[in-house]
Design a protein around this motif. Structure first.
Motif, short mmCIF file in Angstrom:
data_model
loop_
_atom_site.label_atom_id
_atom_site.label_comp_id
_atom_site.label_asym_id
_atom_site.label_seq_id
_atom_site.Cartn_x
_atom_site.Cartn_y
_atom_site.Cartn_z
N LEU A 254 0.83 -1.21 0.00
CA LEU A 254 0.00 0.00 0.00
C LEU A 254 0.86 1.26 0.00
CD1 LEU A 254 -2.85 -0.99 2.51
CD2 LEU A 254 -2.98 -0.88 0.01
N ILE A 255 1.92 1.26 0.81
CA ILE A 255 2.78 2.45 0.86
C ILE A 255 3.57 2.59 -0.45
CG2 ILE A 255 4.86 1.45 1.91
CD1 ILE A 255 3.23 4.77 2.92
N SER A 256 3.90 1.47 -1.08
CA SER A 256 4.56 1.54 -2.39
C SER A 256 3.65 2.19 -3.42
CB SER A 256 4.95 0.13 -2.86
OG SER A 256 5.90 -0.45 -2.01
N ALA A 257 2.37 1.80 -3.40
CA ALA A 257 1.41 2.39 -4.33
C ALA A 257 1.26 3.88 -4.08
CB ALA A 257 0.05 1.68 -4.19
N THR A 258 1.23 4.26 -2.81
CA THR A 258 1.10 5.68 -2.47
C THR A 258 2.33 6.46 -2.93
OG1 THR A 258 -0.24 5.08 -0.54
CG2 THR A 258 0.66 7.31 -0.60
N SER A 259 3.51 5.87 -2.77
CA SER A 259 4.73 6.53 -3.24
C SER A 259 4.67 6.78 -4.74
CB SER A 259 5.96 5.66 -2.91
OG SER A 259 6.09 5.46 -1.53
N LEU A 260 4.16 5.80 -5.46
CA LEU A 260 4.08 5.93 -6.92
C LEU A 260 3.15 7.06 -7.35
CD1 LEU A 260 4.01 2.15 -7.84
CD2 LEU A 260 5.62 3.83 -8.78
N THR A 261 2.09 7.33 -6.58
CA THR A 261 1.18 8.43 -6.97
C THR A 261 1.91 9.77 -6.93
OG1 THR A 261 0.35 8.86 -4.72
CG2 THR A 261 -0.83 7.21 -6.05
N GLN A 262 2.97 9.86 -6.12
CA GLN A 262 3.70 11.12 -5.98
C GLN A 262 4.87 11.24 -6.94
OE1 GLN A 262 4.85 11.83 -1.91
NE2 GLN A 262 2.83 11.35 -1.09
N ASP A 263 5.20 10.15 -7.63
CA ASP A 263 6.38 10.15 -8.51
C ASP A 263 5.97 10.61 -9.90
OD1 ASP A 263 8.71 9.79 -9.85
OD2 ASP A 263 9.02 7.70 -9.23
N ARG A 264 6.11 11.89 -10.16
CA ARG A 264 5.68 12.47 -11.44
C ARG A 264 6.65 12.20 -12.58
NH1 ARG A 264 0.63 12.70 -9.96
NH2 ARG A 264 0.31 13.95 -8.08
N HIS A 265 7.79 11.59 -12.27
CA HIS A 265 8.77 11.31 -13.32
C HIS A 265 8.42 10.04 -14.10
CE1 HIS A 265 11.32 14.57 -12.01
NE2 HIS A 265 11.34 14.09 -10.77
N ARG A 266 7.54 9.22 -13.56
CA ARG A 266 7.15 8.00 -14.26
C ARG A 266 6.00 8.30 -15.22
NH1 ARG A 266 8.47 2.81 -11.56
NH2 ARG A 266 9.89 3.29 -9.85
N ALA A 267 5.97 7.60 -16.32
CA ALA A 267 4.88 7.79 -17.30
C ALA A 267 3.55 7.43 -16.64
CB ALA A 267 5.12 6.90 -18.51
N GLY A 268 2.53 8.20 -16.95
CA GLY A 268 1.23 8.05 -16.30
C GLY A 268 0.64 6.66 -16.38
N ASN A 269 0.59 6.07 -17.58
CA ASN A 269 -0.03 4.75 -17.74
C ASN A 269 0.75 3.67 -16.99
OD1 ASN A 269 -2.05 5.82 -19.33
ND2 ASN A 269 -1.03 5.33 -21.27
N ALA A 270 2.09 3.72 -17.11
CA ALA A 270 2.91 2.73 -16.43
C ALA A 270 2.77 2.87 -14.93
CB ALA A 270 4.37 2.89 -16.85
N ARG A 271 2.72 4.11 -14.46
CA ARG A 271 2.59 4.36 -13.02
C ARG A 271 1.27 3.81 -12.50
NH1 ARG A 271 1.40 9.60 -10.46
NH2 ARG A 271 1.32 10.41 -12.57
#
Length: 413
Positions: A254-271
């Motif tokens: 769950l915390i990994s998923a939350t971290s990913l929502t904040q990572d704007r450097h990753r492509a939207g679809n992949a994120r």
């Protein structure tokens, strides 16, 4: 007395009371004034000029004091103030406590069973969002635990080291994070890591990684946060012995998923795809564990559902967040009003962005505040949502409710 001012305040007070459907006696009793005094105020025969009475009446009516006075009015939240007032003592405790305190500076010894109950109480206060009471008691608790650790050996020392980690997690670390003291949260999670290093327990090491992830996210480093969570999950997967370890792995997803929502450097679809993968893993684990209180947390199907709402909200998928929210029953977490309030606040964040649902958003925010006011008043996302909604067209009674909330969280009216 300014008769015109008294008359206008009285009219505003009467209007607000009637809109709330409250009798004169009910409002007087709730605000702690006499019915006769309140009647005179409403009739313009007494001027409401004491800030304490203005605040008491506004709180009873759930409106901003400026609704009564017609003038700006400084917000007052004694509970939030108590939490912040306790921070200097907690800061000194975090800076001064080490794993080797001189004997003449140690507090009196406390039995381990008493310390265990105090640790459990601290974490209950955190989940109840009783931040003022918790912050005031933490310095003494941490000092007593450190002193007990220094005097113990063998298995007794290991037990106390675990209690020490449990005091820092989540009661101290997440309290400081939620109040906006990210630097102090980092010190707290580092102190816990010192104890956990001595334990040499891979599951506790993964727990340390979980809370480090929270702090790194709060510090604005989602990439490092995700790396920390991934490393902790990899460590834990080799030691999945028992339901508590499975619950912790679920929390790491769950915390990994939350971290990913904040990572704007990753492509939207992949994120989004990665987030859904972590959410699915957490849901599978929750299906095995059921609702748990492992590690003083609340992992289980309900918390996974709450995260589905928050994750979709953070991704800007507001319709999906609201749909997901319909399947969540946060009241299941009866011992964790803070998590219940987080659900309603995240739901409000999405509702605010759906055309025609602004009034529902305000209602959800008020529900969240009613459940855990200290958590909601300290929430930056709630503050942003309230600011956004103040610029939206709202029915008169909804706008009044929103202004009351804005006052209580410290926004100008």
């Amino acid at each position: 007395m300014n008769e015109e001012q008294a008359r206008k305040i009285g009219e505003r007070l009467r209007s607000a009371r009637r809109q709330r459907g409250m009798s004169l006696r009910t409002l007087a009793g709730t605000a702690g004034v006499s019915t006769g005094y309140l009647s005179m105020v409403e009739n313009g025969q007494r001027l409401l000029d004491r800030s304490s009475l203005i605040t008491a009446l506004a709180d009873a009516l759930q409106i901003a004091p400026s609704e009564l006075t017609g003038q700006p009015f400084a917000p007052v939240d004694p509970h939030a103030s108590a939490a912040h007032e306790a921070i200097p003592a907690l800061r000194l405790a975090l800076m001064g406590i080490t794993m080797a305190t001189p004997p003449d500076l140690r507090p009196p010894q406390v039995p381990t069973n008493v310390l265990a109950e105090r640790v459990a109480m601290a974490n209950r206060l955190y989940h109840a969002a009783e931040y003022g009471t918790l912050a005031a008691g933490l310095p003494s608790l941490l000092a007593s635990l450190h002193a007990a650790v220094e005097d113990a050996e063998g298995p007794a020392r290991s037990e106390l080291l675990k209690l020490l980690a449990d005091a820092y997690h989540p009661a101290c670390t997440l309290l400081l994070k939620n109040l906006g003291y990210t630097d102090l949260a980092f010190i707290a999670v580092t102190r816990a890591a010192e104890a956990i290093t001595e334990l040499d327990d891979p599951v506790y090491s993964a727990l340390s990684g979980f809370f480090h992830t929270h702090v790194l996210m709060s510090a604005g480093s989602p990439t490092q946060a995700l790396a920390q969570a991934t490393s902790a999950a990899n460590t834990l997967e080799a030691h999945l012995h028992g339901p508590d370890a499975h619950a912790l792995l679920g929390e790491l997803h769950l915390i990994s998923a939350t971290s990913l929502t904040q990572d704007r450097h990753r492509a939207g679809n992949a994120r989004a795809e990665e987030i859904r993968g972590h959410l699915a893993e957490a849901a599978d684990l929750a299906g095995r564990t059921g609702e748990t209180r492992a590690w003083h947390l609340n992992f289980g199907p309900t918390n996974v559902g709450i995260h589905e709402v928050s994750l979709n909200t953070d991704l800007g998928l507001h319709g999906e967040a609201v749909t997901a929210g319909g399947a969540v029953h946060p009241e299941v977490l009866e011992d964790a009003p803070g998590r219940q309030a987080a659900y309603h606040a995240d739901l409000a964040r999405s509702l605010a962005h759906l055309r025609g649902r602004e009034a529902d958003a305000v209602s959800s925010l008020l529900t969240a505040e009613q459940i855990a006011p200290q958590r909601i008043h300290a929430s930056a996302p709630v503050r942003s949502t309230v600011e956004y909604l103040t610029d939206r067209p709202l029915p008169v009674h909804v706008a009044r409710d929103l202004r009351g909330l804005a006052h209580r969280i410290g926004l100008p009216n």
